[in-house]
Design an enzyme around this catalytic site. Structure first.
Site, short mmCIF file in Angstrom:
data_model
loop_
_atom_site.label_atom_id
_atom_site.label_comp_id
_atom_site.label_asym_id
_atom_site.label_seq_id
_atom_site.Cartn_x
_atom_site.Cartn_y
_atom_site.Cartn_z
N LYS A 195 0.88 -1.17 0.00
CA LYS A 195 0.00 0.00 0.00
C LYS A 195 0.91 1.21 0.00
O LYS A 195 1.46 1.60 1.03
CB LYS A 195 -0.86 -0.02 1.27
CG LYS A 195 -2.23 0.64 1.13
CD LYS A 195 -2.21 2.11 0.84
CE LYS A 195 -1.93 2.96 2.05
NZ LYS A 195 -1.71 4.38 1.72
N GLU A 270 9.38 1.26 10.87
CA GLU A 270 10.43 2.26 10.58
C GLU A 270 9.79 3.63 10.70
O GLU A 270 9.01 4.02 9.83
CB GLU A 270 10.98 2.05 9.16
CG GLU A 270 11.66 0.72 8.94
CD GLU A 270 12.93 0.57 9.74
OE1 GLU A 270 13.53 1.60 10.13
OE2 GLU A 270 13.32 -0.57 10.00
N CYS A 304 13.68 10.75 7.02
CA CYS A 304 13.45 10.29 8.40
C CYS A 304 14.67 10.52 9.28
O CYS A 304 14.54 10.85 10.45
CB CYS A 304 13.06 8.81 8.41
SG CYS A 304 14.18 7.78 7.48
N GLU A 400 9.36 16.06 15.42
CA GLU A 400 9.79 15.92 14.02
C GLU A 400 9.00 16.90 13.16
O GLU A 400 7.76 16.86 13.17
CB GLU A 400 9.55 14.49 13.53
CG GLU A 400 10.06 14.26 12.13
CD GLU A 400 9.76 12.86 11.61
OE1 GLU A 400 8.61 12.39 11.79
OE2 GLU A 400 10.66 12.24 11.03
P1 NAD Z 1 2.05 8.47 7.83
O1 NAD Z 1 2.28 7.61 9.03
O2 NAD Z 1 0.97 9.46 7.87
O3 NAD Z 1 1.73 7.54 6.56
C1 NAD Z 1 2.59 6.49 6.17
C2 NAD Z 1 1.77 5.41 5.48
O4 NAD Z 1 0.83 4.90 6.41
C3 NAD Z 1 0.97 5.90 4.28
O5 NAD Z 1 0.97 4.90 3.29
C4 NAD Z 1 -0.43 6.06 4.85
O6 NAD Z 1 -1.45 5.91 3.88
C5 NAD Z 1 -0.47 4.91 5.84
N1 NAD Z 1 -1.44 5.10 6.94
C6 NAD Z 1 -1.88 6.26 7.48
N2 NAD Z 1 -2.77 6.00 8.46
C7 NAD Z 1 -2.87 4.65 8.55
C8 NAD Z 1 -3.62 3.76 9.36
N3 NAD Z 1 -4.46 4.21 10.30
N4 NAD Z 1 -3.47 2.43 9.20
C9 NAD Z 1 -2.61 1.96 8.29
N5 NAD Z 1 -1.89 2.74 7.45
C10 NAD Z 1 -2.02 4.08 7.59
O7 NAD Z 1 3.46 9.10 7.51
P2 NAD Z 1 3.84 10.12 6.34
O8 NAD Z 1 3.47 11.48 6.75
O9 NAD Z 1 3.34 9.59 5.05
O10 NAD Z 1 5.44 9.96 6.30
C11 NAD Z 1 6.29 10.73 7.05
C12 NAD Z 1 6.80 9.92 8.23
O11 NAD Z 1 7.47 8.74 7.79
C13 NAD Z 1 7.83 10.70 9.03
O12 NAD Z 1 7.54 10.55 10.39
C14 NAD Z 1 9.14 10.00 8.68
O13 NAD Z 1 10.15 10.13 9.64
C15 NAD Z 1 8.70 8.60 8.50
N6 NAD Z 1 9.69 7.82 7.72
C16 NAD Z 1 10.46 6.91 8.38
C17 NAD Z 1 11.45 6.19 7.68
C18 NAD Z 1 12.34 5.18 8.36
O14 NAD Z 1 12.98 4.40 7.69
N7 NAD Z 1 12.40 5.18 9.69
C19 NAD Z 1 11.62 6.43 6.31
C20 NAD Z 1 10.81 7.36 5.68
C21 NAD Z 1 9.83 8.07 6.39
#
Ligand code: NAD
Length: 496
Positions: A195, A270, A304, A400
Site C-alpha cells: 500500500k 520504521e 526520516c 519531528e
Molecule cells: P504516515 O504515518 O501518515 O503515513 C505512512 C503510510 O501509512 C501511508 O501509506 C499512509 O497511507 C499509511 N497510513 C496512514 N494512516 C494509517 C492507518 N491508520 N493504518 C494503516 N496505514 C495508515 O506518515 P507520512 O506522513 O506519510 O510519512 C512521514 C513519516 O514517515 C515521518 O515521520 C518520517 O520520519 C517517517 N519515515 C520513516 C522512515 C524510516 O525508515 N524510519 C523512512 C521514511 C519516512
C-alpha cells in the site's frame, strides 16, 4: 535554467490513469472510486488512481495468500529467486529515467537526483538482496532431550519465509522504501501486498509492471492504492497477513504495532526521527557546515534521519551557523524538472502548512531565524530555514518537523553534546563531526540511535542494518537483519 524533457513513456503512463495490480489483474477500485494525485511543484492535478476499498485489500491479500501457499512460487528455488530479483533490477535500470520522472512529478523531488539516488539505490539494494536468496542457512544441533535418555535424535533448524507481507510506506522516498520491503520479501520467498502512500503511488504501480515483466508468478506482488485510513487499516487488520512492515510516522506506527500484537502478526516499524548533527571544536568546520546543510536540506528535509538538530561546540557556533545560512540562502528553489534547482517543493499543501506552523511557533516564542522562514506558491515551497536561540525542550527541538528547518544549539563539552543529542524521544541516526578519534570512539557507544555517522550524515549501504532506537521504530531494514525479519525459525527433531 535547463528543464528536463519528459519522456513520451512518462506522459503516457500518467495519461492512461494507472490502475492497481491484484493477482494477475489491473483493476479499478471495487466501487469505482478514485483519488487525485497532484504535482507538488505546481499544485496541479496529475491524474487519478483507484481509491481501494476494504474488499480490494481482501482480494489482494487472498491473491498473495494463494501465491504463497499454493503456486509455483512456493516451490521456487533460491537460484530462481536470485535470478528474478536480478532481472527486476535490470528492468529498473532500463527504465531508470522514467521511474525518476514519475517520482519527480508525483513527489516534487529533483528528477536528476531521483535517478542518481532513489532509483539507483533501489536497484543496488535489490541486487544486494538477490545475493542473499542463495545464502539463507539453517543449522543442525546435537540435542540431549533429557526426558528420553535412551533415544537417538537428529535435529536441525530451518529458516523459512514468513509468508504474506503487508507493506505500507511513506511518500518521501516512494520507490526506495517500497524496494526496501520488496527485496528481502522476494529473496526469502514471501509474497507482498504493497500500500503506497496516498500521495505517491506512481512508481509503485510502475514497479508492479516491471515485476510482471520480470516473470514473477501472479499474486507474488500486489499493489493497492488508497488511503491509510481505509486501505492501510484494512491491510493492518487482515488476519491472512503474516507480517506487517511499515514506514511512516510514529503515531500511525504505534497504532499498527498494537493491532499487530493483537493478531500476533510479525511487525517491523520504521518511524520518525529527529537526528542530531554534532560538530566538535576540532572538526574540519567547512566540511561540517556543508555536511550539516546537506543533512537537513536534502529532499527538502523530508528524510526520516535528516540532521534536524544541530549542536556545535560553543566557540565555533556562530561561524558554523553563518556558513549553513549562507549555503541555505544560495539555494535555488523550483521544479524538480529544472536541473539548476537545489531544492524542490514539499509534498503537499498540508505538509507546507505543518512546516509553516513550526516556523511561526519559533517566531512567536522569541527564537531567531538565521535564514529562511518564507513560503511561496503556487507549489508547496518553504525556504531552507535555520533557527537559533531556542531551548532544548521547545517543540521545535523535540518534535519531528519533516521539512527544511534546522534548529541549532551550542554546547560546551563532550558530555553536554551527548546529553543534548540523547535528549529526544527519537533515536534513528546521529552524526559526529570530529577528527579526534578517541573522542569519536568514546561517543559512538553512548549515542542512543540505530545509526551513527562520523564526518558524514545519512550515508546508507544495503549491507548496513537501518532502523531506530526508542520512538524511531522496531526492527531493522537492510543487511542480513532484513532477512531475519522476513523469516521464521522452525526447529525439527527426528527420533531415529
Ligand atoms: P504516515 O504515518 O501518515 O503515513 C505512512 C503510510 O501509512 C501511508 O501509506 C499512509 O497511507 C499509511 N497510513 C496512514 N494512516 C494509517 C492507518 N491508520 N493504518 C494503516 N496505514 C495508515 O506518515 P507520512 O506522513 O506519510 O510519512 C512521514 C513519516 O514517515 C515521518 O515521520 C518520517 O520520519 C517517517 N519515515 C520513516 C522512515 C524510516 O525508515 N524510519 C523512512 C521514511 C519516512
Amino acid at each position: 535554467m535547463a528543464i528536463a524533457t519528459l519522456l513520451p513513456a512518462t506522459t503516457a503512463f500518467i495519461q492512461r490513469a494507472p490502475r492497481m495490480l491484484i493477482g494477475a489483474e489491473w483493476v479499478e477500485a471495487a466501487d469505482g472510486q478514485t483519488m487525485p494525485l497532484h504535482n507538488p511543484a505546481t499544485g496541479e492535478q496529475l491524474c487519478v488512481v483507484p481509491r481501494a476499498t476494504v474488499d480490494d485489500i481482501d482480494r489482494a491479500v487472498l491473491a498473495a495468500r494463494q501465491a504463497f501457499d499454493d503456486s509455483p512460487w512456493s516451490r521456487t528455488r533460491p537460484r530462481e529467486r536470485q535470478n528474478l530479483l536480478w532481472k527486476l533490477a535490470d528492468l529498473m535500470q532500463r527504465d531508470a529515467e522514467l521511474l525518476a520522472q514519475l517520482e519527480c512529478l508525483n513527489n516534487g523531488k529533483s528528477a536528476a537526483v531521483a535517478q542518481a539516488m532513489d532509483v539507483q539505490l533501489a536497484i543496488d539494494f535489490l541486487r544486494y538482496m538477490a545475493g542473499w536468496a542463495t545464502k539463507i542457512e539453517g543449522s543442525s544441533v546435537e540435542v540431549s532431550v533429557p526426558l528420553m535418555p535412551d533415544q537417538q535424535f537428529h535435529s536441525f533448524i530451518r529458516r523459512e519465509a514468513v509468508g504474506v507481507v503487508g507493506a505500507i510506506v511513506a511518500w518521501n522516498f516512494p520507490l526506495l522504501l517500497a524496494c526496501w520491503k520488496l527485496g528481502p520479501a522476494l529473496a526469502t520467498g514471501c509474497t507482498v501486498v504493497l500500500k503506497p502512500a496516498d500521495e505517491t503511488p506512481l512508481t509503485a504501480l510502475k514497479l508492479a509492471e516491471l515485476v510482471q515483466e520480470a516473470g514473477y508468478p501472479d499474486g507474488v506482488f500486489n499493489v493497492v492504492t488508497g488511503t491509510g485510513i481505509t486501505a492501510g487499516a484494512a491491510l493492518t487488520h487482515n488476519p491472512r497477513v503474516d507480517k506487517l512492515t511499515f514506514t511512516g510516522s510514529t503515531a500511525v506506527g504505534k497504532e499498527i504495532g498494537k493491532i499487530a500484537m493483537d493478531n500476533m502478526t510479525r511487525v517491523t516499524l520504521e518511524l520518525g526521527g529527529k537526528s542530531p548533527t554534532i560538530v566538535m571544536a576540532d572538526a574540519d568546520l567547512g566540511s561540517a557546515a556543508a555536511g550539516a546543510a546537506s543533512a537537513i536540506f536534502f529532499n527538502q528535509g523530508q528524510v526520516c534521519c535528516a540532521g534536524s538538530r544541530l549542536y556545535v561546540q560553543r566557540k565555533h557556533f556562530d561561524n558554523v551557523v553563518a556558513d549553513i545560512a549562507g549555503i541555505a540562502n544560495a539555494m535555488k528553489l523550483g521544479s524538480g524538472l529544472d536541473t539548476s534547482v537545489d531544492m524542490g517543493p514539499l509534498i503537499s499543501a498540508r505538509q507546507q502548512e505543518r512546516v509553516w506552523r513550526y516556523i511561526e511557533m519559533g517566531r512567536d516564542s522569541g527564537a531567531t531565524l538565521a535564514c529562511g522562514g518564507e513560503r511561496f506558491g503556487p507549489g508547496y515551497f518553504v525556504k531552507p530555514t535555520v533557527i537559533v536561540d531556542v531551548d532544548q525542550q521547545h517543540s521545535l527541538v523535540q518534535e519531528e518537523i519533516f521539512g527544511p528547518v534546522l534548529v541549532a544549539i551550542p554546547f560546551d563539552d563532550e558530555a553536554e553534546a551527548l546529553r543534548l543529542a540523547n535528549d529526544s524521544p527519537y533515536g534513528l541516526g546521529a552524526s559526529i563531526w570530529s577528527n579526534d578519534l578517541a573522542a569519536v570512539h568514546r561517543m559512538i557507544p553512548r549515542i542512543k540511535s540505530g545509526s551513527v555517522w562520523v564526518n558524514c550524515h545519512s550515508a546508507l549501504d544495503p549491507a548496513l542494518p537501518f532502523g531506530g532506537y526508542k520512538m524511531s521504530g522496531v526492527g531493522r531494514e537492510m543487511g542480513y537483519a532484513a532477512i531475519e525479519h522476513y523469516t521464521e525459525l522452525k526447529s525439527v527433531l527426528i527420533k531415529l
